[in-house]
Design an enzyme around this catalytic site. Structure first.
Site, mmCIF file in Angstrom:
data_model
loop_
_atom_site.group_PDB
_atom_site.id
_atom_site.type_symbol
_atom_site.label_atom_id
_atom_site.label_comp_id
_atom_site.label_asym_id
_atom_site.label_seq_id
_atom_site.Cartn_x
_atom_site.Cartn_y
_atom_site.Cartn_z
ATOM 1 N N LYS A 90 -12.271 -17.747 12.499
ATOM 2 C CA LYS A 90 -11.619 -16.506 12.097
ATOM 3 C C LYS A 90 -12.488 -15.348 12.520
ATOM 4 C CE LYS A 90 -8.470 -14.136 9.966
ATOM 5 N NZ LYS A 90 -8.330 -13.419 11.268
ATOM 6 N N LYS A 126 -15.023 -15.028 17.372
ATOM 7 C CA LYS A 126 -14.771 -13.653 17.814
ATOM 8 C C LYS A 126 -14.274 -13.696 19.250
ATOM 9 C CE LYS A 126 -15.228 -9.375 16.287
ATOM 10 N NZ LYS A 126 -15.242 -8.885 14.901
ATOM 11 N N ASP A 166 -10.150 -5.564 15.922
ATOM 12 C CA ASP A 166 -11.532 -5.067 15.922
ATOM 13 C C ASP A 166 -11.471 -3.776 16.736
ATOM 14 O OD1 ASP A 166 -14.447 -5.975 15.137
ATOM 15 O OD2 ASP A 166 -14.654 -5.206 17.158
ATOM 16 N N THR A 209 -10.957 -2.949 5.174
ATOM 17 C CA THR A 209 -12.386 -2.903 5.519
ATOM 18 C C THR A 209 -13.030 -1.654 4.914
ATOM 19 O OG1 THR A 209 -11.809 -4.018 7.578
ATOM 20 C CG2 THR A 209 -14.042 -3.151 7.404
ATOM 21 N N SER A 376 -7.781 -10.544 5.483
ATOM 22 C CA SER A 376 -7.122 -11.381 6.485
ATOM 23 C C SER A 376 -6.875 -12.782 5.911
ATOM 24 C CB SER A 376 -7.984 -11.509 7.739
ATOM 25 O OG SER A 376 -7.855 -10.365 8.554
HETATM 26 P P1 NDP Z 1 -11.556 1.347 16.020
HETATM 27 O O1 NDP Z 1 -11.317 1.021 17.433
HETATM 28 O O2 NDP Z 1 -10.412 1.602 15.131
HETATM 29 O O3 NDP Z 1 -12.556 2.580 15.883
HETATM 30 C C1 NDP Z 1 -13.809 2.563 16.468
HETATM 31 C C2 NDP Z 1 -14.468 3.918 16.260
HETATM 32 O O4 NDP Z 1 -15.821 3.850 16.701
HETATM 33 C C3 NDP Z 1 -13.816 5.000 17.082
HETATM 34 O O5 NDP Z 1 -13.986 6.231 16.421
HETATM 35 C C4 NDP Z 1 -14.625 4.966 18.379
HETATM 36 O O6 NDP Z 1 -14.582 6.173 19.109
HETATM 37 C C5 NDP Z 1 -16.003 4.697 17.844
HETATM 38 N N1 NDP Z 1 -16.771 3.976 18.869
HETATM 39 C C6 NDP Z 1 -16.483 2.760 19.407
HETATM 40 N N2 NDP Z 1 -17.385 2.412 20.332
HETATM 41 C C7 NDP Z 1 -18.272 3.420 20.359
HETATM 42 C C8 NDP Z 1 -19.447 3.654 21.104
HETATM 43 N N3 NDP Z 1 -19.879 2.757 22.012
HETATM 44 N N4 NDP Z 1 -20.115 4.803 20.858
HETATM 45 C C9 NDP Z 1 -19.676 5.706 19.952
HETATM 46 N N5 NDP Z 1 -18.567 5.547 19.217
HETATM 47 C C10 NDP Z 1 -17.878 4.421 19.421
HETATM 48 O O7 NDP Z 1 -12.448 0.125 15.455
HETATM 49 P P2 NDP Z 1 -12.710 -0.295 13.954
HETATM 50 O O8 NDP Z 1 -12.739 0.890 13.066
HETATM 51 O O9 NDP Z 1 -11.812 -1.418 13.635
HETATM 52 O O10 NDP Z 1 -14.181 -0.923 14.070
HETATM 53 C C11 NDP Z 1 -15.367 -0.161 13.854
HETATM 54 C C12 NDP Z 1 -16.513 -1.094 13.551
HETATM 55 O O11 NDP Z 1 -16.218 -1.868 12.370
HETATM 56 C C13 NDP Z 1 -16.837 -2.141 14.621
HETATM 57 O O12 NDP Z 1 -18.209 -2.402 14.604
HETATM 58 C C14 NDP Z 1 -16.088 -3.378 14.141
HETATM 59 O O13 NDP Z 1 -16.631 -4.548 14.665
HETATM 60 C C15 NDP Z 1 -16.318 -3.263 12.647
HETATM 61 N N6 NDP Z 1 -15.396 -3.969 11.772
HETATM 62 C C16 NDP Z 1 -14.045 -3.805 11.856
HETATM 63 C C17 NDP Z 1 -13.208 -4.464 10.985
HETATM 64 C C18 NDP Z 1 -11.743 -4.261 11.001
HETATM 65 O O14 NDP Z 1 -11.073 -4.855 10.144
HETATM 66 N N7 NDP Z 1 -11.171 -3.459 11.861
HETATM 67 C C19 NDP Z 1 -13.739 -5.383 9.981
HETATM 68 C C20 NDP Z 1 -15.176 -5.433 9.916
HETATM 69 C C21 NDP Z 1 -15.950 -4.756 10.798
HETATM 70 P P3 NDP Z 1 -13.610 6.268 20.389
HETATM 71 O O15 NDP Z 1 -12.221 6.236 19.841
HETATM 72 O O16 NDP Z 1 -13.968 7.552 21.040
HETATM 73 O O17 NDP Z 1 -13.923 5.069 21.239
HETATM 74 O O1 2IT Z 2 -15.586 -7.894 12.150
HETATM 75 C C1 2IT Z 2 -14.641 -8.270 11.418
HETATM 76 O O2 2IT Z 2 -14.836 -8.857 10.348
HETATM 77 C C2 2IT Z 2 -13.280 -7.988 11.872
HETATM 78 N N1 2IT Z 2 -13.096 -7.359 12.896
HETATM 79 C C3 2IT Z 2 -12.108 -8.499 11.079
HETATM 80 C C4 2IT Z 2 -11.844 -9.945 11.397
HETATM 81 C C5 2IT Z 2 -10.599 -10.532 10.780
HETATM 82 O O3 2IT Z 2 -10.339 -11.696 11.123
HETATM 83 O O4 2IT Z 2 -9.921 -9.891 9.985
#
Ligand code: NDP
Ligand code: 2IT
Length: 444
Positions: A90, A126, A166, A209, A376
């Site tokens: 997952k 992943k 993600d 999250t 999830s």
């Molecule tokens: P999104 O794509 O929705 O948002 C990502 C955000 O981070 C955007 O604002 C983006 O800006 C910015 N960003 C991405 N890459 C970079 C970079 N290299 N430098 C600067 N800013 C950056 O992703 P999520 O919000 O889903 O994910 C954010 C983080 O949380 C990640 O690390 C992900 O692995 C983690 N995560 C996500 C989960 C989920 O359920 N979605 C669960 C647990 C963890 P821009 O739009 O300009 O690229």
């Molecule tokens: O980093 C994470 O935990 C996620 N992007 C969510 C993974 C999931 O299976 O909901």
């Protein structure tokens, strides 16, 4: 040489061009030192750590698709099925130009322990691609997602491997991927999570999250004699995690003063207007300059800089290695009391160490952002029983899970003489269940 050091050395030697994977392995294994030393002979004989750092399977594939000009584009797809000791693989799918095998492996490795901490029966995996959804038309995104799933569908399934969103993979991408999976495999099943509500998604998964991050932060502050209400919060990122972290922080009485994206950041001393941020990011898919243009109190800055703004609580919610040693120094200097990671591995090892040494409460991502994958797992349960729970039901389960995660990592840290070190606590608590399951299942 100790077993932990030997395996860290081995990982660096065997995976030379994967610095993020090295970093994730170092963080985990270093903090497991006490547990490993107590069982060193047995773990060595069973090559337990070597098995833990080697994915069960890694899949890499070609993703050809046709752009709007008729030009064929070729991206690379990945799925790393890291560890299935406690349940089906997952973990999310990242779509970003920076994606490579090392990035997916670091994320998959973290996911093993995170998923274990949630108490749900889910293993770690992943995937993703170096495809960049930014600036692409809906048709181009659909063409990519269909091609990606045409290959990926051979390896996943509701009881085998269940991907989700993600970075770069949101509701739109999950929808296109789900449609293609169903079309090819002919099965209507919960093979992906983060689905839309009309086709098997769970209420509160979108928020999970960010909300979970705040539930855990609230509990951490409470157990340390502090409260979230009235605090000033700096958030980085402006995607799924950041938006709902900001929303819940404000609901809990805190004031969020920053957000960022990959080109710049906003300081809004009156507090981030979450409705406007959602409109800019979720509806218009625009840059933060658009937020600033519509909000007189907001100042827009190019580049990075959110951690220079004085705050009580810092929530990095963008990407890996975005909170560096100098940022940690600025946070300490400005009186910050807590850092909780919404993103995966946003804080470098040196910055983490500096924050902890200076008495800052530090909640690592594998605990603090586990609310997404935990919900999830709740989506998977609802799909299996073909029922949908109410928003309140899912949200209250999420809150319970996050409070339990906090106490489990807090207890584990105390058991091993590292009270208040939640990095050690989270890694040990996550590791114990996985090791128990791996040991029970023999040498596989
Ligand atoms: P999104 O794509 O929705 O948002 C990502 C955000 O981070 C955007 O604002 C983006 O800006 C910015 N960003 C991405 N890459 C970079 C970079 N290299 N430098 C600067 N800013 C950056 O992703 P999520 O919000 O889903 O994910 C954010 C983080 O949380 C990640 O690390 C992900 O692995 C983690 N995560 C996500 C989960 C989920 O359920 N979605 C669960 C647990 C963890 P821009 O739009 O300009 O690229
Ligand atoms: O980093 C994470 O935990 C996620 N992007 C969510 C993974 C999931 O299976 O909901």
């Amino acid at each position: 040489m100790s077993y932990v050091d030997e395996v860290i050395e081995l990982v660096v030697k065997q995976n030379p061009a994967e610095p993020e994977f090295h970093q994730a392995v170092k963080e985990v294994l270093e903090s497991l030192r006490a547990v490993v030393e107590a069982n060193e002979e047995k773990y060595r004989k069973e090559a337990l750590l070597e098995r833990l750092v080697n994915p069960e399977r890694q899949i890499k594939f070609r993703v050809p698709w046709v752009d709007d000009k008729g030009q064929v584009q070729v991206n690379t797809g990945y799925r790393v099925q890291f560890n299935s000791a406690i349940g089906p693989y997952k973990g999310g799918l990242r779509l970003h130009p920076s994606v490579n095998l090392g990035i997916i492996k670091f994320l998959g490795f973290e996911q093993i322990f995170k998923n274990s901490l949630t108490a749900a029966a889910i293993g770690g995996g992943k995937g993703g691609s170096d495809f960049d959804p930014k600036g692409k038309s809906d048709r181009e995104v659909m063409a990519f997602c269909q091609s990606f799933m045409t290959e990926l569908c051979k390896y996943i399934g509701a009881d085998t491997d269940v991907p989700a969103g993600d970075i770069g993979t949101g509701a739109r991408e999950i929808g296109y991927m789900f449609g293609q999976y169903k079309r090819i495999r002919g099965v209507y099943e919960g093979v992906l999570t983060g689905k839309g509500l009309s086709y098997g998604g769970s209420l509160a998964r979108t928020e999970a999250t960010g909300y979970g991050l705040l539930y855990l932060t609230e509990e951490m502050l409470k157990c340390n004699g502090k409260e979230i209400a009235g605090k000033t919060v700096c958030i980085s990122g402006s995607g799924n995690v950041a938006i709902y972290a900001a929303q819940k922080a404000e609901q809990l009485g805190a004031k969020v003063v920053t957000v960022s994206d990959s080109t710049g950041w906003v300081y809004d001393p009156e507090g981030i207007d979450v409705a406007l941020l959602k409109e800019v990011k979720e509806v218009k898919r625009a840059r933060l300059t658009e937020y600033a243009a519509n909000r007189p109190s907001a100042q827009y800055h190019e580049g990075r800089g959110v951690w220079t703004i004085p705050c009580d609580v810092a929530l990095p919610c963008a990407t890996q290695n975005e909170l560096l040693l100098d940022d940690a120094k600025a946070l300490v200097e400005n009186g910050c009391i807590a850092v909780a990671e919404g993103a995966n591995m946003p804080t470098t090892l040196e910055a983490t160490e500096y924050l902890q040494k200076n008495g800052i409460l530090f909640a690592p991502g594998k605990a603090a952002n586990a609310g997404g994958v935990a919900t999830s797992a709740l989506e998977m349960s609802q799909n299996s029983e073909r029922l949908s729970w109410t928003f309140e039901e899912v949200d209250s389960k999420l809150k319970n899970i996050m409070v339990n995660i906090f106490h489990n990592m807090d207890d584990a840290a105390k058991r091993y003489g590292a009270e208040g070190n939640y990095v050690v606590g989270a890694n040990i608590a996550g590791f114990e269940k996985v090791v128990d399951a791996m040991t029970a299942q023999g040498i596989v």
